[in-house]
Design a protein around this motif. Structure first.
Motif, mmCIF file in Angstrom:
data_model
loop_
_atom_site.group_PDB
_atom_site.id
_atom_site.type_symbol
_atom_site.label_atom_id
_atom_site.label_comp_id
_atom_site.label_asym_id
_atom_site.label_seq_id
_atom_site.Cartn_x
_atom_site.Cartn_y
_atom_site.Cartn_z
ATOM 1 N N LYS A 97 37.675 51.616 36.283
ATOM 2 C CA LYS A 97 37.925 51.937 37.699
ATOM 3 C C LYS A 97 37.894 50.854 38.328
ATOM 4 C CE LYS A 97 37.215 56.980 37.079
ATOM 5 N NZ LYS A 97 36.583 58.124 37.674
ATOM 6 N N LYS A 99 39.446 49.679 41.074
ATOM 7 C CA LYS A 99 39.382 49.575 42.512
ATOM 8 C C LYS A 99 38.197 49.945 43.099
ATOM 9 C CE LYS A 99 44.252 50.657 42.517
ATOM 10 N NZ LYS A 99 45.377 51.435 42.213
ATOM 11 N N GLU A 100 37.469 51.161 42.661
ATOM 12 C CA GLU A 100 36.327 51.550 43.004
ATOM 13 C C GLU A 100 35.120 50.532 42.835
ATOM 14 O OE1 GLU A 100 38.152 53.163 41.032
ATOM 15 O OE2 GLU A 100 38.229 55.186 41.697
ATOM 16 N N LEU A 102 35.648 47.145 42.822
ATOM 17 C CA LEU A 102 36.180 46.065 43.758
ATOM 18 C C LEU A 102 35.257 46.318 45.072
ATOM 19 C CD1 LEU A 102 37.690 43.623 44.697
ATOM 20 C CD2 LEU A 102 39.544 44.967 45.257
ATOM 21 N N LYS A 103 35.401 47.758 45.581
ATOM 22 C CA LYS A 103 34.410 47.940 46.852
ATOM 23 C C LYS A 103 33.204 47.532 46.867
ATOM 24 C CE LYS A 103 37.747 51.494 48.048
ATOM 25 N NZ LYS A 103 37.935 53.258 47.782
ATOM 26 N N GLU A 126 38.847 40.923 41.931
ATOM 27 C CA GLU A 126 40.214 40.939 42.754
ATOM 28 C C GLU A 126 41.157 40.522 42.014
ATOM 29 O OE1 GLU A 126 38.345 39.534 46.884
ATOM 30 O OE2 GLU A 126 38.605 37.950 45.295
ATOM 31 N N VAL A 129 42.162 43.720 39.613
ATOM 32 C CA VAL A 129 42.780 44.718 40.706
ATOM 33 C C VAL A 129 44.228 44.243 40.806
ATOM 34 C CG1 VAL A 129 42.722 45.777 42.826
ATOM 35 C CG2 VAL A 129 40.844 45.858 41.623
ATOM 36 N N LYS A 133 47.704 46.291 39.813
ATOM 37 C CA LYS A 133 49.133 46.410 40.862
ATOM 38 C C LYS A 133 50.288 46.053 40.202
ATOM 39 C CE LYS A 133 46.082 47.115 45.008
ATOM 40 N NZ LYS A 133 45.521 46.557 46.061
#
Length: 485
Positions: A97, A99-100, A102-103, A126, A129, A133
């Motif tokens: 996961k 994206k999670e 990354l936060k 980064e 991700v 994408k």
């Protein structure tokens, strides 16, 4: 109201227990560490460090769902505690996961702007991700996707005269070929791409024709050996064959998923298992595990290893062939063998498993997901999965499933066990794990189970790890994940 004195003694006792937990963690006794951190938390739940430390211990046991819960609790207790975000980010990452993750790493960077380690991890996250994408943007819809196998004609691939490795003469994979190939692998030599393609393509055809639930018939007086996760530990696989004989019609094996990832000899493992299946389909049965999937292979090393030892085309080909692996087996209509476990609903029949359309990447819920991901729990009923995927199920769930399907026993794998196996649920469920000293650090034994017909009483054999060349586990894993090893 508790007195100040009591509170003070609880706090100092909690700190003592945390120190014991840290020692257990350093000794790779992660289960014991979790129990001790739990005791510390019960005495003082307002210390974010205890939650974050227990989160890390859960991560080491691949219990990423529990790791995320504990890290979240650490953040609630102290929103400025960077390690809470760090631990949660690492657990999200291990689940793919990005994206999670990354936060959380962005938050670590905000709290510790000058920490070079946080900066490095954020950059890598980064990149991951962005890559994700990009891959999503260029991916072809499932319905329009053509099989990569259509573009491969292995017969046109030239074998150079200087290649001295094992060769398949014509179309038939023989025992002599497989033995020579295993010897070459032992000496860290590669198999020629022509023969690797030949094996994997033959395997694809064979698996495509099988149902999602395969019935195995073991004649009276005959044996079947069930192995659990091997996880790219080729030298331990060879040891199993030395202890228990090579696969053959008279000495058949069932390998219960997770052949690849983590260990850095996954290509050797998968080609060996596939070659035996090509040589004699009834000598070896193969079930899908949760690691026979694109998302896991991308993170845990198999994809990188295939790229390094074979080619990009093989990455696609293996991903496709893994989707053809059966999901479960039944031995003599009595023993149900599956990689993960049972279901979030009662009343699932074997016919429901047979009816699963398995030719896809594993979904995040439903029967197929649960077969690959679920784990048993010591108390009745069902609970959330400590992994964050699938569920936990109790002895009552196991008993009902066996009654509903007129079965005697569930055999599953999926979890490292100190002795290589564990018997649970009133003797009705056995976990078997066949990767000893998992990831070169867990110190566990491996095990396999021999079933002799007609009574099919499980005879469990345990064994220790054997030496292997100095290539570390996860050597080919996602860069970013290796930072957390």
């Amino acid at each position: 109201m508790p007195s100040m004195e009591n509170e003070g003694s609880d706090v100092s006792r909690a700190e003592e227990i945390k120190n014991q937990a840290n020692e257990a963690f350093k000794a790779h006794r992660y289960g014991q560490a979790i129990d001790l951190y739990t005791q510390a938390i019960e005495l003082n739940s307002q210390n974010a460090v205890y939650w974050a430390n227990r989160s890390l211990a859960h991560t080491k046991l691949e219990e990423y769902g529990s790791a995320i819960q504990d890290a979240t609790k650490a953040i609630e207790v102290d929103p400025k505690y960077s390690k809470g975000y760090y631990r949660r980010g690492a657990a999200y990452l291990a689940m793919g996961k990005f994206k999670e993750a990354l936060k959380d790493f962005q938050q670590v960077k905000r709290i510790c702007p000058n920490d070079p380690d946080a900066t490095k991890k954020l950059k890598e996250c980064e990149k991951a991700v962005m890559k994700l994408k990009f891959e999503e943007a260029i991916s072809v819809p499932e319905s329009e996707r053509r099989s990569v196998a259509d573009s491969i004609d292995y017969r046109t691939i030239k074998v150079e005269p200087q290649y001295l490795g094992s060769k398949i003469e014509g179309d038939v994979v023989t025992l002599d070929f497989v033995k020579k190939m295993m010897d070459d692998f032992k000496n860290q030599k590669c198999l020629h791409k022509r023969y690797a393609f030949q094996i994997v393509l033959q395997m694809r055809e064979m698996l495509q024709a099988l149902p999602s639930l395969v019935d195995i018939n073991v004649p009276d007086g005959s044996l079947l050996t069930v192995c659990g996760d091997v996880h790219g530990q080729f030298y331990d696989l060879i040891n199993i064959f030395e202890l228990n004989g090579l696969p053959s019609e008279e000495n058949p094996y069932l390998f219960n998923g997770d052949f690849v990832d983590r260990g850095s000899f996954s290509v050797e493992v998968i080609l060996t298992l596939f070659a035996f299946k090509c040589m004699c389909p009834s000598a070896i049965y193969l079930a899908r595990g949760n690691h026979e999937s694109k998302s896991m292979n991308k993170i845990y090393g198999f994809e990188g290893e295939v790229r390094s030892k074979l080619s990009e085309t093989f990455v696609e080909l293996f991903a496709e062939v893994f989707c053809y692996l059966p999901l479960a087996h039944v031995i003599n209509q009595k023993v149900f063998v599956v990689h993960g476990g049972l279901f979030s609903v009662d009343g699932v029949k074997l016919s429901d498993i047979r009816a699963i359309d398995r030719f896809c990447e594993p979904p995040e819920e439903g029967l197929m997901c649960e077969l690959l991901w679920s784990d048993p729990q010591p108390y009745p009923g069902r609970g959330p999965s400590k992994r964050g995927v699938g569920l936990s199920f109790g002895a009552d769930v196991t008993r009902r499933f066996l009654q509903d399907n007129n079965l005697d026993l569930v055999v599953r794998s999926h979890e490292v066990k100190d002795e290589g196996y564990e018997i649970e649920h009133d003797g009705k469920l056995i976990t078997v794990f066949s990767a000893p000293n998992y990831c070169d650090q867990m110190g566990n034994k491996g095990a396999f189970i021999r079933f002799e017909a007609p009574d099919l009483k499980p005879n469990i054999v345990t064994f220790s790890a054997v030496p292997h060349p100095d290539v570390k586990p996860m050597a080919y894993a996602n860069n970013f994940l290796r930072m957390f090893q």
